[in-house]
Design a protein around this motif. Structure first.
Motif, PDB file in Angstrom:
ATOM      1  N   PHE A 163     -12.309  12.358 -22.173  1.00 36.02           N
ATOM      2  CA  PHE A 163     -11.970  12.345 -23.618  1.00 36.02           C
ATOM      3  C   PHE A 163     -11.871  10.668 -24.187  1.00 36.02           C
ATOM      4  CE2 PHE A 163      -8.444  11.778 -26.989  1.00 36.02           C
ATOM      5  CZ  PHE A 163      -9.047  12.559 -27.980  1.00 36.02           C
ATOM      6  N   ASP A 164     -12.594  10.245 -25.231  1.00 33.79           N
ATOM      7  CA  ASP A 164     -12.587   9.026 -25.437  1.00 33.79           C
ATOM      8  C   ASP A 164     -11.706   8.492 -26.607  1.00 33.79           C
ATOM      9  OD1 ASP A 164     -13.928   7.663 -23.431  1.00 33.79           O
ATOM     10  OD2 ASP A 164     -15.922   8.374 -24.047  1.00 33.79           O
ATOM     11  N   GLY A 165     -11.191   9.629 -27.256  1.00 33.51           N
ATOM     12  CA  GLY A 165     -10.478   9.169 -28.600  1.00 33.51           C
ATOM     13  C   GLY A 165      -9.359   8.246 -28.542  1.00 33.51           C
ATOM     14  N   ARG A 198     -10.724  17.435 -31.570  1.00 35.87           N
ATOM     15  CA  ARG A 198     -11.746  17.355 -30.455  1.00 35.87           C
ATOM     16  C   ARG A 198     -10.762  17.607 -29.151  1.00 35.87           C
ATOM     17  NH1 ARG A 198     -14.328  12.007 -31.054  1.00 35.87           N
ATOM     18  NH2 ARG A 198     -14.000  11.659 -28.793  1.00 35.87           N
ATOM     19  N   ALA A 199      -9.784  16.881 -29.023  1.00 31.19           N
ATOM     20  CA  ALA A 199      -8.800  17.067 -27.831  1.00 31.19           C
ATOM     21  C   ALA A 199      -8.461  18.739 -27.587  1.00 31.19           C
ATOM     22  CB  ALA A 199      -7.553  16.250 -28.136  1.00 31.19           C
ATOM     23  N   ASP A 247      -9.163  14.382 -36.723  1.00 29.67           N
ATOM     24  CA  ASP A 247     -10.479  14.824 -36.149  1.00 29.67           C
ATOM     25  C   ASP A 247     -10.214  14.749 -34.503  1.00 29.67           C
ATOM     26  OD1 ASP A 247     -11.791  15.525 -38.253  1.00 29.67           O
ATOM     27  OD2 ASP A 247     -12.648  13.639 -38.552  1.00 29.67           O
ATOM     28  N   LEU A 248      -9.666  13.658 -34.168  1.00 32.74           N
ATOM     29  CA  LEU A 248      -9.575  13.505 -32.615  1.00 32.74           C
ATOM     30  C   LEU A 248      -8.833  14.615 -32.038  1.00 32.74           C
ATOM     31  CD1 LEU A 248      -9.173   9.312 -32.675  1.00 32.74           C
ATOM     32  CD2 LEU A 248     -11.112  10.762 -31.768  1.00 32.74           C
ATOM     33  N   MET A 250      -2.479  13.144 -29.680  1.00 33.18           N
ATOM     34  CA  MET A 250      -3.776  13.396 -29.138  1.00 33.18           C
ATOM     35  C   MET A 250      -3.864  14.088 -27.659  1.00 33.18           C
ATOM     36  SD  MET A 250      -6.371  10.297 -29.844  1.00 33.18           S
ATOM     37  CE  MET A 250      -5.532   9.199 -30.740  1.00 33.18           C
ATOM     38  N   GLU A 293      -9.095  10.417 -39.814  1.00 31.09           N
ATOM     39  CA  GLU A 293      -9.784  10.470 -38.233  1.00 31.09           C
ATOM     40  C   GLU A 293      -9.078  10.762 -37.180  1.00 31.09           C
ATOM     41  OE1 GLU A 293     -11.705   6.920 -35.397  1.00 31.09           O
ATOM     42  OE2 GLU A 293     -11.270   6.284 -37.275  1.00 31.09           O
ATOM     43  N   ALA A 294      -7.700  10.641 -37.277  1.00 31.28           N
ATOM     44  CA  ALA A 294      -6.699  11.225 -36.192  1.00 31.28           C
ATOM     45  C   ALA A 294      -6.721  12.437 -36.015  1.00 31.28           C
ATOM     46  CB  ALA A 294      -5.313  10.592 -36.458  1.00 31.28           C
ATOM     47  N   GLU A 335      -0.570   8.861 -30.231  1.00 32.74           N
ATOM     48  CA  GLU A 335      -1.132   9.024 -28.790  1.00 32.74           C
ATOM     49  C   GLU A 335      -0.884  10.082 -28.223  1.00 32.74           C
ATOM     50  OE1 GLU A 335      -1.347   4.262 -28.066  1.00 32.74           O
ATOM     51  OE2 GLU A 335       0.661   5.313 -27.553  1.00 32.74           O
ATOM     52  N   GLU A 367      -7.424   5.052 -27.475  1.00 32.49           N
ATOM     53  CA  GLU A 367      -7.594   3.533 -27.180  1.00 32.49           C
ATOM     54  C   GLU A 367      -7.250   3.164 -25.753  1.00 32.49           C
ATOM     55  OE1 GLU A 367      -9.468   0.836 -29.043  1.00 32.49           O
ATOM     56  OE2 GLU A 367     -10.154   2.811 -29.953  1.00 32.49           O
TER      57      GLU A 367
END
Ligand code: URA
Length: 267
Positions: free
Chosen positions: A94-96, A73-74, A69-70, A186, A66-67, A183, A98
């Protein structure tokens, strides 16, 4: 705790309660963790809690992380931005990450985006989170003083004397904890695009986190003062002003680094 059944807790006047709160804030306890207090005396003893069973072996191929993918996306969102304003809007949307959920404000940049020098810091702290601008707390005040000594300022409108400032993370980590590798990963596509769009001549990597992000290296006390290349530009790692506040003796080396920056700008 007391065994006295008539015990009703301490009677605190408002002034004492405020003084206690301020004392805790000075120690770094700047946010509550839970809505209600946790009574650890009624919680089961840790030793009684059986260890969690090991996770079952996967029976099918692991889905794509998943990381990853994020980060992808970024990267796509950052690449699509053609101006700093578009980049800021994309990064804020960007909502990935937290951290966004716990922060008060998005903290993208401050200063003159046309400046020759771009400073990259770590992450917003309490005051930055409140104001939505990087480096406006105590460390930021020292940063302004430091760069002021070589004639650079975030207020200056001309490119020669201006400063452009951002951070690796645009959202405040809770309790000012260190940014985590996931973090940083991302936010890196946004930071890379930020540098591409701002087109500074020189970068200052302020502290460990930007060195991790931009150079994939850490150990700021070894890296500081040695010119390197980051995002294709000359970059100078420097000790973070928050460190200088705690370690005044290190200001001498920071002064040498500022002179090196100034010489490079003049040269
Ligand atoms: N420290 C940083 O690295 N950045 C800020 O914006 C504030 C403190």
């Amino acid at each position: 705790m007391t065994a006295d059944p008539t015990y009703r807790g301490f009677a605190l006047d408002a002034e004492t309660a405020l003084a206690l709160l301020q004392w805790q804030a000075e120690l770094g306890a700047d946010e509550p963790c839970l809505d209600a207090p946790l009574d650890r005396y009624v919680m089961p003893d840790r030793a009684e809690t059986p260890p969690a069973p090991p996770p079952a072996a996967p029976v099918v191929a692991k889905p794509r992380d998943e990381a990853e993918d994020l980060v992808a996306r970024a990267e796509a969102m950052a690449a699509a931005a053609t101006t700093l304003a578009e980049l800021a809007a994309a990064q804020e949307a960007f909502d990935g990450i937290e951290l966004k959920k716990g922060a008060r404000n998005f903290c993208f940049c401050d200063g003159n985006p046309g400046a020759r020098v771009m400073i990259i810091g770590e992450a917003p702290g309490e005051e930055e989170d409140r104001q939505g601008r990087p480096f406006v707390g105590r460390a930021g005040q020292l940063l302004d003083l430091m760069f002021g000594t070589i004639g650079l300022s975030r207020e200056a409108v001309d490119a020669e004397r201006g400063l452009y400032i951002t951070n690796v993370l645009t959202w405040r980590p809770p309790g000012n904890r260190r940014p985590e590798p996931a973090e940083i990963a991302m936010m890196l596509p946004f930071l890379t695009r930020h540098v591409e769009l701002a087109q500074p001549q020189l970068l200052v990597l302020m502290g460990n986190t930007p060195c991790i992000a931009a150079l994939n290296q850490q150990g700021i006390l070894k890296l500081r003062g040695k010119w390197t290349t980051a995002f294709g530009l000359p970059a100078l790692p420097m000790a973070h002003p928050a460190y200088l506040l705690r370690t005044p003796l290190a200001k001498r080396e920071a002064w040498a680094d500022l002179l090196s920056l100034s010489a490079r700008l003049e040269g």
